[in-house]
Write a protein that holds these residues in place. Structure first.
Motif, short mmCIF file in Angstrom:
data_model
loop_
_atom_site.label_atom_id
_atom_site.label_comp_id
_atom_site.label_asym_id
_atom_site.label_seq_id
_atom_site.Cartn_x
_atom_site.Cartn_y
_atom_site.Cartn_z
N HIS A 1 -52.43 31.82 -70.60
CA HIS A 1 -51.31 32.52 -69.09
C HIS A 1 -50.72 33.72 -69.11
O HIS A 1 -50.47 34.36 -68.29
CB HIS A 1 -49.95 31.26 -69.69
N THR A 2 -50.39 34.34 -70.62
CA THR A 2 -50.29 35.84 -70.51
C THR A 2 -50.76 36.49 -69.97
O THR A 2 -50.91 36.87 -69.53
CB THR A 2 -49.87 35.98 -71.64
N CYS B 1 -47.53 36.93 -77.30
CA CYS B 1 -48.98 37.64 -76.66
C CYS B 1 -49.17 38.43 -75.56
O CYS B 1 -49.70 39.51 -75.95
CB CYS B 1 -49.33 36.34 -75.86
N ALA B 2 -48.54 38.96 -75.11
CA ALA B 2 -48.48 40.13 -74.23
C ALA B 2 -48.41 41.40 -75.17
O ALA B 2 -48.89 42.66 -75.03
CB ALA B 2 -47.55 39.98 -73.58
N LYS C 1 -51.22 29.83 -74.64
CA LYS C 1 -49.80 30.94 -74.27
C LYS C 1 -50.40 32.12 -74.06
O LYS C 1 -50.51 32.97 -73.38
CB LYS C 1 -48.96 30.74 -75.28
N TRP D 1 -51.12 36.10 -65.99
CA TRP D 1 -50.09 36.91 -66.03
C TRP D 1 -49.80 38.08 -65.49
O TRP D 1 -50.30 38.78 -64.58
CB TRP D 1 -48.98 36.42 -66.15
N ARG E 1 -47.06 32.86 -67.02
CA ARG E 1 -45.68 34.00 -67.90
C ARG E 1 -46.43 34.62 -68.91
O ARG E 1 -47.41 34.27 -69.49
CB ARG E 1 -44.23 32.80 -67.84
N CYS E 2 -45.16 35.45 -68.63
CA CYS E 2 -45.76 36.65 -70.00
C CYS E 2 -44.64 36.13 -71.40
O CYS E 2 -43.82 35.85 -71.34
CB CYS E 2 -44.49 37.97 -69.46
N GLU E 3 -45.71 35.80 -72.00
CA GLU E 3 -44.98 35.08 -73.84
C GLU E 3 -44.74 36.81 -74.54
O GLU E 3 -45.82 37.58 -74.26
CB GLU E 3 -45.71 34.33 -74.27
N LYS E 4 -44.06 37.17 -75.11
CA LYS E 4 -43.80 38.57 -75.70
C LYS E 4 -45.19 38.13 -76.43
O LYS E 4 -45.27 39.60 -76.08
CB LYS E 4 -42.35 38.46 -75.87
#
Length: 447
Positions: free
Chosen positions: A96-97, A235-236, A93, A100, A230-233
């Motif tokens: 990919h975050t 992780c971001a 995760k 992104w 995508r933006c995983e909350k």
């Protein structure tokens, strides 16, 4: 993708730090060569005005590119800690975050820079005779920000896993292309500053393509799948929690350098050209320091994730000691060989003599910056990013601006101006050392 990943939580510390740091030093060497090749070629084949135009634009460009690299540190720390904890699903995760975020932030910075370049240069007080050249160079170079962001985040993820070699190889390929294109565009096609800027865009794009291709082929938890971008909350949030203060710190370094550059601009085109050449030499000295800084944050991050707190202290001592020794030796060497190194950028005697002032006052004491950065990196590796940034704001930005507004105004010489660098490093290093002790005691107390 098969790589020899380094075991950061066990095994011989000194050998592993060198195995990790040396490829990063080589990568930084190539990255610096991206920038110095621009100055070197336009300085020798287009003249002092073109060299000054590139040098005047560089602090603002580095402000934004270093901010993107600082943000990527958040991905490095997060991935390092997750690897140390062995959380494979969370690592995927985070990958990919991170990519992104790189794509979005890189695009936004590129668009902003292309539009705002003339305003930035006017605010910096760039001499009128080089304003149009600087604006042209800056606008084209800002197109590099998207590939720089993608490469920085991709390299940060690889280094978090202990693989510091692959990004170095890719920078080597892109760096070679950059030099070839620089010579072709400037010497053959006579494109001046536009030529070196276009060469940088092409070479930086290649490095980004290579790093993405490598992640797409990865057989482990770093594998990148475009459909999962995508933006995983969560992780971001963690990437920004660590990365934003780091990006802010990098920005502050360059923001104050812009303030210094503005002061240098007041001495005329010769001083601007000399500072540009000397700064290019100085960047090579910093290569010996950045590898140990990266080792400090990544090794600390993995050991903090694994709960191996006693090893964190040894990591700091080792990286700071090496940064100090190597930085002092190479810095003094850079000053001793100053006339020779400056000759790669200019043949004008007055420019070279003025450039030696910076080498004498700034380059010889650059090791203080390296040691300070190791402390900051260790604190961030332990999961604390805001506090060292606040100290940096006060010790670097605050002191230098205060110094320029007071002492420099009454002693208006280049020698006096350049003294703000080593003084600010020394003050901030002392404060960061105290903070490190407090943070280390806190995490060991709660262990």
């Amino acid at each position: 993708m098969r790589t020899k990943q380094i075991d950061m939580v066990s095994g011989p510390l000194i050998r592993n730090i060198f195995r990790f740091s040396v490829p990063i030093m080589l990568a930084d060497l190539l990255e610096v060569f991206f920038n110095s090749a621009d100055a070197m070629i336009v300085g020798r084949f287009s003249g002092a005005s073109s060299l000054a135009a590139v040098g005047a634009a560089s602090p603002a460009l580095v402000l934004f590119t270093w901010s993107l690299s600082g943000l990527a540190l958040g991905a490095n720390v997060l991935a390092s800690q997750l690897i140390g904890e062995g959380k494979k699903d969370q690592i995927e995760k985070a990958v990919h975050t991170a990519m992104w975020i790189a794509a979005v932030c890189g695009t936004l910075v590129s668009c902003f820079g292309v539009l705002a370049a003339p305003v930035i240069l006017k605010w910096m007080g760039v001499p009128p005779d080089i304003m149009s050249l600087s604006a042209l160079y800056m606008r084209i170079y800002f197109l590099c920000c998207l590939p720089i962001a993608v490469f920085s985040f991709g390299a940060a993820l690889m280094r978090a896993s202990g693989n510091s070699r692959t990004p170095t190889v890719y920078l080597g390929i892109a760096g070679a292309l950059n030099v070839i294109l620089n010579m072709f565009f400037v010497i053959v096609l006579h494109m001046d500053v536009a030529g070196v800027a276009i060469a940088s865009v092409i070479s930086q794009t290649l490095s980004a393509v290579l790093i993405v291709a490598s992640l797409l082929k990865d057989e482990g938890s770093l594998r990148l799948e475009p459909s999962r971008l995508r933006c995983e909350k969560d992780c971001a949030k963690e990437i920004f929690r660590i990365g934003v203060p780091s990006a802010l710190q990098n920005s502050l370094f360059m923001f104050t350098n812009i303030a210094v550059q503005t002061s240098i601009n007041s001495f005329g085109t010769t001083a601007v050209a000399a500072n540009s050449a000397a700064n290019a030499v100085e960047e090579y000295v910093y290569i010996a320091l950045e590898g140990f800084t990266q080792a400090s944050v990544t090794f600390t991050g993995q050991n903090a994730g694994a709960g191996n707190y006693s090893r964190i202290r040894h990591i700091l001592i080792t990286t700071a000691l090496f940064a100090g020794i190597f930085g002092a030796l190479i810095g003094c060497g850079g000053y001793a060989g100053g006339p020779f190194f400056l000759s790669f950028f200019t043949t004008e005697k007055e420019v070279m003599e003025t450039g030696m002032i910076r080498l004498a006052i700034v380059t010889r004491f650059l090791f203080l910056n390296g040691v300070m950065d190791c402390f900051v990196a260790s604190i961030r590796g332990m999961g604390y990013s805001l506090l060292p940034t606040v100290i940096t704001m006060t010790g670097i930005m605050g002191f230098r601006i205060l110094y320029i507004m007071t002492w420099f105004q009454s002693h208006h010489t280049l020698d006096t101006l350049y003294l703000c660098f080593p003084l600010s490093w020394l003050i901030t290093l002392a404060a960061q050392a105290v903070l490190w002790i407090i943070v280390y005691r806190k995490i060991t107390h709660h262990a």
